[in-house]
Write a protein that holds these residues in place. Structure first.
Motif, PDB file in Angstrom:
ATOM      1  N   SER A  16       1.462   9.008  12.489  1.00 54.76           N
ATOM      2  CA  SER A  16       2.762   8.353  12.409  1.00 54.76           C
ATOM      3  C   SER A  16       2.583   6.849  12.523  1.00 54.76           C
ATOM      4  O   SER A  16       1.552   6.348  12.969  1.00 54.76           O
ATOM      5  N   GLY A  17       3.604   6.141  12.096  1.00 51.49           N
ATOM      6  CA  GLY A  17       3.609   4.684  12.170  1.00 51.49           C
ATOM      7  C   GLY A  17       4.983   4.191  12.568  1.00 51.49           C
ATOM      8  O   GLY A  17       5.983   4.929  12.507  1.00 51.49           O
ATOM      9  N   TYR A  18       5.041   2.920  12.955  1.00 52.81           N
ATOM     10  CA  TYR A  18       6.285   2.381  13.491  1.00 52.81           C
ATOM     11  C   TYR A  18       6.389   0.887  13.202  1.00 52.81           C
ATOM     12  O   TYR A  18       5.391   0.166  13.169  1.00 52.81           O
ATOM     13  N   GLN A  19       7.593   0.463  12.957  1.00 53.06           N
ATOM     14  CA  GLN A  19       7.894  -0.956  12.813  1.00 53.06           C
ATOM     15  C   GLN A  19       9.244  -1.208  13.467  1.00 53.06           C
ATOM     16  O   GLN A  19      10.192  -0.440  13.275  1.00 53.06           O
ATOM     17  N   SER A  20       9.325  -2.270  14.263  1.00 48.89           N
ATOM     18  CA  SER A  20      10.602  -2.571  14.906  1.00 48.89           C
ATOM     19  C   SER A  20      11.616  -3.028  13.865  1.00 48.89           C
ATOM     20  O   SER A  20      11.257  -3.450  12.758  1.00 48.89           O
ATOM     21  N   GLY A  21      12.895  -2.949  14.221  1.00 48.58           N
ATOM     22  CA  GLY A  21      13.946  -3.374  13.311  1.00 48.58           C
ATOM     23  C   GLY A  21      13.847  -4.857  12.968  1.00 48.58           C
ATOM     24  O   GLY A  21      13.154  -5.630  13.647  1.00 48.58           O
ATOM     25  N   GLN A  22      14.580  -5.274  11.926  1.00 50.93           N
ATOM     26  CA  GLN A  22      14.491  -6.645  11.448  1.00 50.93           C
ATOM     27  C   GLN A  22      15.882  -7.244  11.263  1.00 50.93           C
ATOM     28  O   GLN A  22      16.814  -6.557  10.839  1.00 50.93           O
ATOM     29  N   PHE A  23      15.982  -8.528  11.582  1.00 49.55           N
ATOM     30  CA  PHE A  23      17.205  -9.272  11.318  1.00 49.55           C
ATOM     31  C   PHE A  23      17.214  -9.732   9.862  1.00 49.55           C
ATOM     32  O   PHE A  23      16.157  -9.937   9.266  1.00 49.55           O
ATOM     33  N   PRO A  24      18.403  -9.930   9.280  1.00 48.52           N
ATOM     34  CA  PRO A  24      18.469 -10.409   7.894  1.00 48.52           C
ATOM     35  C   PRO A  24      17.781 -11.765   7.740  1.00 48.52           C
ATOM     36  O   PRO A  24      17.795 -12.597   8.659  1.00 48.52           O
ATOM     37  N   ALA A  25      17.180 -11.971   6.579  1.00 50.60           N
ATOM     38  CA  ALA A  25      16.410 -13.192   6.355  1.00 50.60           C
ATOM     39  C   ALA A  25      17.294 -14.393   6.018  1.00 50.60           C
ATOM     40  O   ALA A  25      17.039 -15.509   6.473  1.00 50.60           O
ATOM     41  N   ARG A  26      18.318 -14.185   5.210  1.00 50.84           N
ATOM     42  CA  ARG A  26      19.189 -15.290   4.769  1.00 50.84           C
ATOM     43  C   ARG A  26      20.648 -14.833   4.918  1.00 50.84           C
ATOM     44  O   ARG A  26      21.281 -14.436   3.945  1.00 50.84           O
ATOM     45  N   PRO A  27      21.208 -14.934   6.105  1.00 47.92           N
ATOM     46  CA  PRO A  27      22.527 -14.342   6.378  1.00 47.92           C
ATOM     47  C   PRO A  27      23.684 -15.249   5.967  1.00 47.92           C
ATOM     48  O   PRO A  27      24.534 -15.605   6.796  1.00 47.92           O
ATOM     49  N   TYR A  28      23.760 -15.616   4.696  1.00 45.72           N
ATOM     50  CA  TYR A  28      24.868 -16.461   4.240  1.00 45.72           C
ATOM     51  C   TYR A  28      26.183 -15.695   4.187  1.00 45.72           C
ATOM     52  O   TYR A  28      27.252 -16.283   3.975  1.00 45.72           O
ATOM     53  N   ILE A  48       0.853  -1.186   0.000  1.00 39.93           N
ATOM     54  CA  ILE A  48       0.000   0.000   0.000  1.00 39.93           C
ATOM     55  C   ILE A  48       0.888   1.234   0.000  1.00 39.93           C
ATOM     56  O   ILE A  48       1.774   1.375   0.850  1.00 39.93           O
ATOM     57  N   ARG A  49       0.664   2.101  -0.984  1.00 37.25           N
ATOM     58  CA  ARG A  49       1.397   3.367  -1.078  1.00 37.25           C
ATOM     59  C   ARG A  49       2.904   3.161  -1.018  1.00 37.25           C
ATOM     60  O   ARG A  49       3.635   3.900  -0.358  1.00 37.25           O
ATOM     61  N   GLY A  50       3.386   2.120  -1.708  1.00 39.48           N
ATOM     62  CA  GLY A  50       4.819   1.900  -1.802  1.00 39.48           C
ATOM     63  C   GLY A  50       5.434   1.143  -0.657  1.00 39.48           C
ATOM     64  O   GLY A  50       6.663   1.037  -0.577  1.00 39.48           O
ATOM     65  N   ILE A  51       4.612   0.579   0.245  1.00 36.95           N
ATOM     66  CA  ILE A  51       5.125  -0.137   1.408  1.00 36.95           C
ATOM     67  C   ILE A  51       4.550  -1.549   1.420  1.00 36.95           C
ATOM     68  O   ILE A  51       3.339  -1.754   1.295  1.00 36.95           O
ATOM     69  N   GLY A  52       5.436  -2.527   1.581  1.00 40.71           N
ATOM     70  CA  GLY A  52       5.028  -3.920   1.680  1.00 40.71           C
ATOM     71  C   GLY A  52       6.259  -4.781   1.887  1.00 40.71           C
ATOM     72  O   GLY A  52       7.365  -4.283   2.108  1.00 40.71           O
ATOM     73  N   LEU A  53       6.065  -6.070   1.798  1.00 37.30           N
ATOM     74  CA  LEU A  53       7.169  -7.006   1.967  1.00 37.30           C
ATOM     75  C   LEU A  53       6.924  -8.202   1.070  1.00 37.30           C
ATOM     76  O   LEU A  53       5.854  -8.802   1.107  1.00 37.30           O
ATOM     77  N   GLN A  54       7.915  -8.549   0.242  1.00 39.93           N
ATOM     78  CA  GLN A  54       7.749  -9.687  -0.643  1.00 39.93           C
ATOM     79  C   GLN A  54       8.384 -10.954  -0.090  1.00 39.93           C
ATOM     80  O   GLN A  54       8.348 -11.993  -0.728  1.00 39.93           O
ATOM     81  N   ASP A  55       8.946 -10.864   1.120  1.00 40.12           N
ATOM     82  CA  ASP A  55       9.537 -12.037   1.756  1.00 40.12           C
ATOM     83  C   ASP A  55       8.556 -12.595   2.774  1.00 40.12           C
ATOM     84  O   ASP A  55       7.482 -12.045   3.003  1.00 40.12           O
ATOM     85  N   HIS A  56       8.963 -13.699   3.429  1.00 37.17           N
ATOM     86  CA  HIS A  56       8.042 -14.381   4.330  1.00 37.17           C
ATOM     87  C   HIS A  56       8.730 -15.003   5.535  1.00 37.17           C
ATOM     88  O   HIS A  56       8.046 -15.499   6.430  1.00 37.17           O
ATOM     89  N   LEU A  57      10.057 -15.020   5.572  1.00 38.27           N
ATOM     90  CA  LEU A  57      10.755 -15.713   6.648  1.00 38.27           C
ATOM     91  C   LEU A  57      10.491 -15.048   7.991  1.00 38.27           C
ATOM     92  O   LEU A  57      10.105 -13.885   8.082  1.00 38.27           O
ATOM     93  N   ILE A  58      10.709 -15.787   9.066  1.00 37.87           N
ATOM     94  CA  ILE A  58      10.276 -15.381  10.389  1.00 37.87           C
ATOM     95  C   ILE A  58      10.945 -14.100  10.866  1.00 37.87           C
ATOM     96  O   ILE A  58      10.391 -13.375  11.702  1.00 37.87           O
ATOM     97  N   THR A  59      12.129 -13.777  10.338  1.00 40.11           N
ATOM     98  CA  THR A  59      12.816 -12.556  10.766  1.00 40.11           C
ATOM     99  C   THR A  59      12.332 -11.314  10.026  1.00 40.11           C
ATOM    100  O   THR A  59      12.843 -10.219  10.281  1.00 40.11           O
ATOM    101  N   THR A  60      11.396 -11.467   9.108  1.00 35.88           N
ATOM    102  CA  THR A  60      10.848 -10.320   8.392  1.00 35.88           C
ATOM    103  C   THR A  60       9.432 -10.041   8.887  1.00 35.88           C
ATOM    104  O   THR A  60       8.717 -10.945   9.307  1.00 35.88           O
ATOM    105  N   ASP A  61       9.031  -8.782   8.824  1.00 35.86           N
ATOM    106  CA  ASP A  61       7.681  -8.367   9.204  1.00 35.86           C
ATOM    107  C   ASP A  61       7.060  -7.587   8.056  1.00 35.86           C
ATOM    108  O   ASP A  61       7.729  -6.760   7.429  1.00 35.86           O
ATOM    109  N   PRO A  62       5.775  -7.797   7.798  1.00 36.30           N
ATOM    110  CA  PRO A  62       5.115  -7.048   6.728  1.00 36.30           C
ATOM    111  C   PRO A  62       4.913  -5.592   7.115  1.00 36.30           C
ATOM    112  O   PRO A  62       4.835  -5.252   8.303  1.00 36.30           O
ATOM    113  N   GLY A  63       4.817  -4.723   6.127  1.00 36.45           N
ATOM    114  CA  GLY A  63       4.534  -3.316   6.381  1.00 36.45           C
ATOM    115  C   GLY A  63       3.057  -2.999   6.350  1.00 36.45           C
ATOM    116  O   GLY A  63       2.643  -1.887   6.694  1.00 36.45           O
ATOM    117  N   VAL A  64       2.247  -3.963   5.917  1.00 38.81           N
ATOM    118  CA  VAL A  64       0.785  -3.829   5.915  1.00 38.81           C
ATOM    119  C   VAL A  64       0.229  -4.940   6.788  1.00 38.81           C
ATOM    120  O   VAL A  64       0.470  -6.125   6.521  1.00 38.81           O
TER     121      VAL A  64
END
Length: 754
Positions: free
Chosen positions: A504-516, A110-126
C-alpha cells in the motif's frame, strides 16, 4: 506455505485474467534454463546489480518489486544526461516537464501516477531520493547525473520503506562514496546546438581513515528559438547553462564506524522552455472574440507570425524570457556496526532551492496574461535506521523519520491577468513524522516471506492571498495513515526468483494550487458592498481546503533472474487501486488562472518487462510496458490519467569490435517509444489535449585503445530530430502546447581516467 497460497489467491482476484495468464507462463523459462545449465557460475552471479531498494543491499533479482537499475558509468553511452532521459528507457515511466516553463523541471509519471504542477501546495506522486535524502521539490535541483554510482527506479507504491509521496513509485540516485583509491576522471562533450559540457571527478585517500571525492561540472546548450519581440533578451528559447559541484568527505576510524559528510550546490540560468499558444482552436470569447481587458482580438498568427518558427516566442514581456534555479544541500550519513548482527544508521540533511520562471499565457506582444513567478523551499530531514539479523533466517530494517519543509510561491508587481494586476502569494509548511519496520524470513532455502508496516503523521499549514481586498486566507489540516506490505519470494532450481506482493501507499491531502475561486466567492458574498461580511463568509466556507488522504493498494506478481548464460529477464504484472486521488484541473476563472483538485478513484493495471541478452561481443537491452488505466466518471465528466502512455518500449543493441593490438570500438543504438497520451485529465475531444506518439533514436560509437587510457566517442541524440509535445493544457480560453526541448544533437565525447 499456506501464507503463500493465500497471497496468490488474493492477487489472482485482483489481476486481469489475461495479464495473470502471461505472468504465470513465465516460470516455464526456468525449465529452459535448467535444461541448459543447472546453476549459474560464480562470475555470472557477480554480474547481477546490487541495489538498496529495500534499504538493505540485495541482488536485484531478490527484490520482490518491479525495479530497473542503471549503471552510472554507462549512462552517457545510452544518451542519458538527466532524469528526463531516464524516463525514455523504463517500462511504464514517462518523465515530462512543465512547471512555469522552467527548463530544469522534472515530473515523473509511473504507472499512471505523477504530478505536472510544482507549486508548494502540491506534492509529487513519485518520490526522488539522492543518497537516501528525499527531494521535496524538483524545480531548482537540476541533477546533471555526474558522479552517479547507479539509478534505481522502483515501480508501484513504496509506502512502507519510502513513505508519503511514493504512491506511484520512487527513484533512487546513488552517488559514488569516497574510498581509498586515487582516481581522477575527466569528461568533456562538444556538439551541435552549442553543446559544451565538462566535468571532473576526483577521489583521493587523505589518510588511512579519511577519504574524499569531488565533482565539478559545467553544462551549456543553445536554444531552439528566439524571443522575436524582446531583442534584448539575455537567453534564447530553451537555452540552458548550469554549473554544479559536489564534495564528499568520508571518515572511517574503524571497520565498524563510518561517517560521510556531503555538500552540493548548483546554479542554472537560461531561456524559457519552448511552448506555443493555440487560440483559434478554442475560439473563446475572451481571446478570439476580444472580450478581454485590452479589447484585443487574438489569433494564432499573433503567437506565431507568418514565417516564424513555432519555437520562436512572441511575448513582449522581458520578465518571462529567462529562468533561473539554484540549490544548496548538506547531508551527513553515519553508520555504526554495533556487532556482527546489527547496524545503526542516521541520515540527516538540510536543503534549500530557489527558482525564477513564468509564462506569458497569451503568448503575444500584448500585455494580457503574464505570470512571472518566483519560488523557494527549505527542507530538513532526519532518518534513524536499525537493521540486521534476528537469526540466520531472519533480517529486518526499522526506522524513525522526520521531515519539515517551508516554501512559498510569488507572483506580484510584474504579473498581470486580463491586462490588469495579478496577485498570488502561496505559503505552506509541511511536517511529517513516521515509524516503520520491515522483516524478511527464509522459510526454506527456496521460499522466503517479507512484510512491513509504517505509521505516518502529516501536518500542513497553508495560506493564500490572491486578492488584496480579501487578504490572506489561512488553513491547516492533519492526516495520518498506516501503510503496509506483504511479499513472498520463491527461488527456482536455476536461480530465477518468482514473487507475489501486496503493498500500500499513502499521500497526505493537498490544498489547491491557484485558488482564484476565492475572488468569485468574495463577490458572491457581498464583495466591496460588505467587505467584512464577505471576508467572513469566504473564510467560513472557501475553496481553499485540503483534499482527503490519498491511498493506493498494489497487487503484483512477477519473475526475474538469469534464464541462461545469455539471457536475463524481469516480468511484472500489476493491478493498483487508488482512492481520493486529486487531479489538478486548470481553467480561466473571473479572478485568474485557477487550479482546483478533482478527486477521483483510479485503477491502473498492466504488464512490464526488462530483458538483457548477451552473446560474445553483442548485447541488447529491451524494456516494454503496457498499461490500462480506468478512472471513475465524475458527474458526467470522464477524466483520464494525464501524461500516461498505454505503451512504452525501449531497445538498445550494442556490439564491440575487437581490433588488432587490443583496441576496441563499441557501437550502440537506443530506440525509445511512447504511445499517445493526454496532456491533462480529460478525454473530451473538444479539449484537443491528446499528445502524439513519439519515437526517439540515439547512437554512440566509442573508441578505446588497448591501454584504456581514454575513450573518444561520436554520439547522436534524437538523431531524426523528432519534435513532440511535452504537455498540453486547455484552459477554455486557449491551449498551452508545451514543446519538447529535445531536438537532435550530434557531437564528440572524450573521457580519460588516471
Amino acid at each position: 506455505m499456506k501464507t503463500n497460497t493465500d497471497v496468490s489467491k488474493t492477487l489472482a482476484s485482483k489481476l486481469s485474467p489475461v495479464a495473470l495468464a502471461v505472468a504465470m507462463t513465465v516460470p516455464a523459462l526456468s525449465n529452459i534454463a535448467v535444461a541448459q545449465e543447472a546453476e549459474a557460475t560464480e562470475e555470472q552471479q557477480f554480474e547481477a546489480i546490487t541495489v538498496t531498494a529495500t534499504k538493505r543491499p540485495q541482488v536485484i533479482y531478490e527484490v520482490p518489486i518491479a525495479i530497473s537499475a542503471f549503471d552510472g558509468d554507462k549512462l552517457a553511452a545510452q544518451g542519458i544526461t538527466d532524469l528526463t532521459d531516464v524516463g525514455k528507457f523504463v517500462p511504464n515511466l514517462n518523465v515530462t516537464g512543465f512547471s512555469a516553463g522552467h527548463t530544469s523541471s522534472v515530473n515523473p509519471f509511473i504507472r499512471g501516477i505523477g504530478l505536472q504542477d510544482h507549486l508548494i501546495t502540491t506534492d509529487p506522486g513519485v518520490s526522488v531520493y539522492v543518497d537516501g535524502v528525499y527531494l521535496g521539490r524538483q524545480v531548482g535541483q537540476n541533477w546533471s547525473l555526474n558522479n552517479i554510482e547507479r539509478i534505481e527506479v522502483l515501480r508501484g507504491p513504496q509506502g512502507t520503506l519510502y513513505g508519503r509521496n511514493s504512491i506511484g513509485g520512487a527513484i533512487n540516485i546513488i552517488t559514488k562514496e569516497p574510498d581509498q583509491g586515487d582516481v581522477t576522471k575527466v569528461n568533456t562533450e562538444f556538439g551541435t546546438r552549442g553543446r559544451v559540457k565538462a566535468d571532473i571527478f576526483v577521489n583521493h585517500g587523505l589518510s588511512e581513515t579519511v577519504a574524499f571525492n569531488m565533482n565539478l561540472a559545467f553544462n551549456k546548450r543553445d536554444g531552439l528559438g528566439e524571443f522575436i519581440n524582446v531583442p534584448n533578451a539575455e537567453y534564447d528559447v530553451g537555452e540552458t547553462e548550469d554549473i554544479s559541484g559536489r564534495v564528499s568527505l568520508k571518515w572511517e576510524p574503524s571497520n565498524d564506524f563510518r561517517m560521510v559528510l556531503t555538500a552540493d550546490a548548483n546554479n542554472g540560468d537560461g531561456g524559457l522552455r519552448p511552448y506555443t499558444v493555440l487560440i483559434d482552436e478554442v475560439g473563446s470569447a475572451r481571446y478570439f472574440g476580444g472580450g478581454n481587458g485590452l479589447g484585443v482580438e487574438l489569433r494564432n498568427t499573433d503567437v506565431t507570425p507568418e514565417g516564424a518558427d513555432i519555437y520562436d516566442n512572441a511575448t513582449g514581456t522581458e520578465a518571462v524570457t529567462g529562468v533561473s534555479n539554484e540549490a544548496r544541500g548538506l547531508s551527513l550519513t553515519t553508520e555504526w556496526d554495533i556487532n556482527d548482527d546489527y547496524t545503526a544508521k542516521v541520515v540527516a540533511s538540510q536543503r534549500t532551492s530557489k527558482y525564477k520562471a513564468g509564462l506569458d499565457d497569451d503568448g503575444t506582444v500584448f500585455s494580457l496574461d503574464q505570470f512571472p513567478e518566483r519560488g523557494e523551499a527549505d527542507q530538513t530531514s532526519i532518518e534513524l535506521q536499525l537493521n540486521g539479523y534476528i537469526n540466520e533466517y531472519t533480517d529486518f530494517v526499522t526506522g524513525l523519520y522526520y521531515f519539515n519543509e517551508e516554501g512559498s510561491n510569488r507572483q506580484g508587481d510584474d504579473s498581470n491577468f486580463d491586462g490588469g494586476p495579478n496577485l498570488l502569494e502561496l505559503d505552506q509548511e509541511t511536517t511529517s513524522k513516521a515509524v516503520y519496520v520491515n522483516v524478511r524470513h527464509d522459510l526454506t532455502d527456496e521460499l522466503s516471506v517479507s512484510g512491513g508496516i509504517r505509521y505516518t503523521e502529516d501536518e500542513k499549514e497553508a495560506s493564500a492571498n490572491v486578492f488584496s481586498a480579501l487578504g490572506t486566507i489561512f488553513d491547516s489540516n492533519e492526516w495520518d495513515e498506516v501503510t503496509w506490505e506483504f511479499a513472498t519470494n520463491y527461488t527456482f532450481d536455476n536461480g530465477m526468483t518468482g514473487y507475489a506482493t501486496i503493498q500500500s501507499g499513502y499521500q497526505s491531502g493537498q490544498f489547491p494550487a491557484r485558488p482564484y475561486c476565492l475572488i468569485g466567492q468574495f463577490f458572491g458574498a457581498g464583495g466591496f458592498d460588505d467587505i467584512e461580511g464577505a471576508q467572513a463568509a469566504v473564510r467560513a466556507n472557501n475553496c481553499f481546503t485540503a483534499s482527503d488522504n490519498i491511498t493506493a493498494t498494489n497487487y503484483e506478481v512477477g519473475i526475474k533472474g538469469r534464464v541462461n548464460d545469455y539471457f536475463d529477464i524481469s516480468v511484472a504484472v500489476f493491478n493498483t487501486e487508488f482512492e481520493d486521488l486529486p487531479y489538478q484541473v486548470s481553467r480561466v476563472s473571473e479572478g485568474g488562472f485557477d487550479t482546483a483538485n478533482l478527486v477521483v478513484e483510479q485503477t491502473s493495471r498492466g504488464i512490464e518487462a526488462d530483458a538483457t541478452f548477451s552473446y560474445g561481443n553483442f548485447s541488447m537491452m529491451t524494456s516494454i510496458g503496457y498499461m490500462d488505466v480506468d478512472v471513475e466518471e465524475q458527474d458526467g465528466f470522464n477524466p483520464v490519467a494525464p501524461l500516461t502512455p498505454d505503451l512504452t518500449l525501449a531497445i538498445g543493441p550494442q556490439y564491440t569490435f575487437e581490433l588488432d593490438g587490443g583496441d576496441s570500438i563499441r557501437v550502440r543504438a537506443d530506440y525509445s517509444y511512447r504511445s499517445e497520451m493526454y496532456g491533462e485529465p480529460t478525454s473530451a475531444p473538444e479539449r484537443m489535449t491528446e499528445l502524439d506518439s513519439r519515437a526517439l533514436v540515439n547512437f554512440d560509437i566509442a573508441y578505446t585503445p588497448a591501454n584504456e587510457a581514454y575513450t573518444v566517442a561520436l554520439y547522436g541524440r534524437n538523431i531524426f530530430d523528432e519534435r513532440y509535445d511535452n504537455a498540453r493544457l486547455n484552459t477554455g480560453d486557449y491551449i498551452l502546447q508545451i514543446l519538447s526541448n529535445d531536438a537532435s544533437e550530434f557531437g564528440v565525447r572524450f573521457t580519460t581516467e588516471f
